[in-house]
Design a protein around this motif. Structure first.
Motif, PDB file in Angstrom:
ATOM      1  N   THR A   6      19.185  -8.700   6.379  1.00 14.38           N
ATOM      2  CA  THR A   6      18.779  -7.409   6.915  1.00 14.38           C
ATOM      3  C   THR A   6      17.657  -7.592   7.929  1.00 14.38           C
ATOM      4  O   THR A   6      17.508  -6.792   8.838  1.00 14.38           O
ATOM      5  CB  THR A   6      18.329  -6.467   5.786  1.00 14.38           C
ATOM      6  N   VAL A   7      16.872  -8.639   7.763  1.00 13.17           N
ATOM      7  CA  VAL A   7      15.788  -8.970   8.678  1.00 13.17           C
ATOM      8  C   VAL A   7      16.017 -10.408   9.130  1.00 13.17           C
ATOM      9  O   VAL A   7      16.297 -11.282   8.309  1.00 13.17           O
ATOM     10  CB  VAL A   7      14.417  -8.853   7.971  1.00 13.17           C
ATOM     11  N   ARG A  20      12.259 -11.699  19.100  1.00 18.61           N
ATOM     12  CA  ARG A  20      13.031 -10.696  18.355  1.00 18.61           C
ATOM     13  C   ARG A  20      13.942  -9.912  19.301  1.00 18.61           C
ATOM     14  O   ARG A  20      15.079  -9.607  18.952  1.00 18.61           O
ATOM     15  CB  ARG A  20      12.106  -9.767  17.580  1.00 18.61           C
ATOM     16  N   THR A  69      20.056 -15.081  12.262  1.00 25.48           N
ATOM     17  CA  THR A  69      20.440 -13.683  12.095  1.00 25.48           C
ATOM     18  C   THR A  69      21.876 -13.667  11.580  1.00 25.48           C
ATOM     19  O   THR A  69      22.487 -14.721  11.395  1.00 25.48           O
ATOM     20  CB  THR A  69      20.378 -12.894  13.420  1.00 25.48           C
TER      21      THR A  69
END
Length: 171
Positions: A6-7, A20, A69
């Motif tokens: 999720t992060v 990011r 990710t």
């Protein structure tokens, strides 16, 4: 393998809003061209942060994961003179690498094509789709480093006795 994050996981030395932004979700899979843009951007924009991470280990190549990710994984690798990989593919993932320090030789092959080779010099990179096997090595006299990205992440590689033996990735 499906990654459920999720992060994103980001190396503390690079955990900045700009990185990011670079790795923000785009689509289920990144293209070879997008991965090449990512490795080139990370190698140039985060030059100082990467320099602080570099380690050179005589017995084997050294690596550090920079980010993970659901769509991509990003790595920093170092190569002392003579160090390299065995012939391998990336298990169906697209990939890219950009030379951050020194230079590297890449020999590669698509399933029905001849073995080809190229010297990847400082600042240059290559993006590739699934279905490509390669072997990368430092044939120079100076240490090298490179930034790598793969999509989808965490797929196991397949090794081959030679690039000539590569005909198609196992299903």
């Amino acid at each position: 393998m499906t990654v459920s994050l999720t992060v994103p996981e980001i190396h503390p030395a690079l955990d900045q809003p700009l990185l990011r932004d670079f790795i923000a979700p785009r689509r289920p899979l990144w293209t070879a061209s997008e991965l090449l843009g990512l490795t080139k951007n990370v190698a140039s924009v985060f030059e100082d942060q990467l320099a602080g991470l570099l380690e050179y280990v005589p017995d084997q190549r050294w690596w550090a994961r920079l980010a993970l990710t659901e769509e991509i994984e990003l790595w920093l690798l170092t190569w002392m003179p003579g160090q390299g990989t065995e012939p391998h593919d990336h298990g169906g993932a697209s990939g890219s690498f950009t030379v951050y320090r020194g230079e590297l030789r890449e020999d590669y092959r698509y399933p029905t094509g001849p073995v080809r080779g190229a010297v990847r010099k400082l600042g240059t990179g290559v993006g590739f789709g699934p279905g490509r096997a390669h072997q990368v090595r430092n044939i120079g006299t100076a240490n090298s480093a490179s930034v790598h990205a793969y999509s989808p992440p965490l797929l196991p590689t397949n090794e081959y006795p030679s690039l000539e033996a590569y005909t198609e990735a196992p299903q």
